[in-house]
Design a protein around this motif. Structure first.
Motif, mmCIF file in Angstrom:
data_model
loop_
_atom_site.group_PDB
_atom_site.id
_atom_site.type_symbol
_atom_site.label_atom_id
_atom_site.label_comp_id
_atom_site.label_asym_id
_atom_site.label_seq_id
_atom_site.Cartn_x
_atom_site.Cartn_y
_atom_site.Cartn_z
ATOM 1 N N GLY A 43 4.058 -1.514 -23.878
ATOM 2 C CA GLY A 43 3.998 -0.371 -23.675
ATOM 3 C C GLY A 43 5.786 0.711 -23.009
ATOM 4 N N VAL A 44 5.770 0.573 -22.331
ATOM 5 C CA VAL A 44 6.507 1.348 -21.711
ATOM 6 C C VAL A 44 7.727 1.701 -22.396
ATOM 7 C CG1 VAL A 44 8.279 2.071 -20.330
ATOM 8 C CG2 VAL A 44 6.178 1.612 -19.172
ATOM 9 N N PHE A 45 8.181 0.464 -23.456
ATOM 10 C CA PHE A 45 9.623 0.149 -23.494
ATOM 11 C C PHE A 45 9.548 1.313 -25.231
ATOM 12 C CE2 PHE A 45 11.163 -2.550 -20.698
ATOM 13 C CZ PHE A 45 12.380 -2.068 -20.381
ATOM 14 N N ARG A 46 8.313 1.087 -25.850
ATOM 15 C CA ARG A 46 7.789 1.488 -26.813
ATOM 16 C C ARG A 46 7.744 2.562 -26.905
ATOM 17 N NH1 ARG A 46 2.703 -0.735 -27.772
ATOM 18 N NH2 ARG A 46 3.135 -2.069 -28.123
ATOM 19 N N GLU A 47 7.009 3.421 -25.990
ATOM 20 C CA GLU A 47 6.835 4.921 -25.756
ATOM 21 C C GLU A 47 8.255 5.290 -25.350
ATOM 22 O OE1 GLU A 47 4.259 7.098 -25.962
ATOM 23 O OE2 GLU A 47 3.249 5.191 -26.676
ATOM 24 N N TYR A 48 9.291 4.246 -25.011
ATOM 25 C CA TYR A 48 10.406 5.002 -24.899
ATOM 26 C C TYR A 48 11.411 5.141 -25.573
ATOM 27 C CZ TYR A 48 15.336 4.984 -22.481
ATOM 28 O OH TYR A 48 16.547 6.042 -21.770
ATOM 29 N N LYS A 49 11.017 3.755 -26.560
ATOM 30 C CA LYS A 49 11.939 3.984 -27.696
ATOM 31 C C LYS A 49 11.513 5.432 -28.394
ATOM 32 C CE LYS A 49 11.679 -0.727 -29.046
ATOM 33 N NZ LYS A 49 11.874 -1.712 -30.030
ATOM 34 N N ASN A 50 10.272 5.500 -28.699
ATOM 35 C CA ASN A 50 9.246 6.960 -29.101
ATOM 36 C C ASN A 50 10.077 8.365 -29.172
ATOM 37 O OD1 ASN A 50 8.467 5.201 -31.056
ATOM 38 N ND2 ASN A 50 6.285 4.991 -30.330
ATOM 39 N N PHE A 51 10.384 8.179 -27.897
ATOM 40 C CA PHE A 51 10.625 9.597 -27.425
ATOM 41 C C PHE A 51 12.337 9.512 -27.238
ATOM 42 C CE2 PHE A 51 12.422 11.705 -22.925
ATOM 43 C CZ PHE A 51 11.882 12.428 -22.914
ATOM 44 N N LYS A 52 12.956 8.548 -27.699
ATOM 45 C CA LYS A 52 13.918 8.042 -27.710
ATOM 46 C C LYS A 52 14.107 9.237 -29.209
ATOM 47 C CE LYS A 52 18.073 6.765 -26.507
ATOM 48 N NZ LYS A 52 18.942 5.800 -25.446
ATOM 49 N N ASN A 53 13.754 8.643 -30.229
ATOM 50 C CA ASN A 53 13.442 9.095 -31.661
ATOM 51 C C ASN A 53 13.428 10.130 -31.588
ATOM 52 O OD1 ASN A 53 14.603 6.302 -32.099
ATOM 53 N ND2 ASN A 53 13.640 5.726 -32.732
ATOM 54 N N ASN A 54 12.359 10.438 -30.573
ATOM 55 C CA ASN A 54 12.286 12.004 -31.896
ATOM 56 C C ASN A 54 12.298 13.238 -30.593
ATOM 57 O OD1 ASN A 54 9.594 10.697 -33.042
ATOM 58 N ND2 ASN A 54 8.422 10.883 -31.596
ATOM 59 N N SER A 55 13.331 12.848 -29.472
ATOM 60 C CA SER A 55 13.902 13.478 -28.776
ATOM 61 C C SER A 55 15.402 14.492 -29.535
ATOM 62 C CB SER A 55 14.488 13.316 -27.822
ATOM 63 O OG SER A 55 14.990 12.588 -28.263
ATOM 64 N N ASP A 56 15.503 15.735 -29.123
ATOM 65 C CA ASP A 56 16.375 16.751 -29.559
ATOM 66 C C ASP A 56 18.205 16.350 -29.109
ATOM 67 O OD1 ASP A 56 14.830 19.203 -30.761
ATOM 68 O OD2 ASP A 56 14.590 17.611 -31.364
ATOM 69 N N PHE A 57 17.935 16.060 -27.701
ATOM 70 C CA PHE A 57 19.420 15.464 -27.417
ATOM 71 C C PHE A 57 20.077 14.556 -27.547
ATOM 72 C CE2 PHE A 57 15.851 15.900 -23.811
ATOM 73 C CZ PHE A 57 16.009 17.020 -23.428
#
Length: 57
Positions: A43-57
């Motif tokens: 679950g943590v890695f799934r959320e991390y991938k979603n966070f990286k894809n949605n962030s503007d960095f």
């Protein structure tokens, strides 16, 4: 700030699960600890991938 809090909580939970894994002498407790760790980090890695894809960095 929220990112560091999540890292701290996951570190503590991992420590508790590893402690259960090594301290308990029943197979059921070890199985539950391994299953909990694998489900949690999946679950943590799934959320991390979603966070990286949605962030503007």
């Amino acid at each position: 700030m929220k990112h560091r809090l999540i890292i701290a909580i996951s570190f503590i939970m991992t420590g508790i699960a590893i402690n259960i894994l090594f301290e308990s002498n029943t197979i059921i407790h070890k199985f539950i600890a391994i299953l909990g760790l694998s489900m949690y980090y999946r679950g943590v890695f799934r959320e991390y991938k979603n966070f990286k894809n949605n962030s503007d960095f």
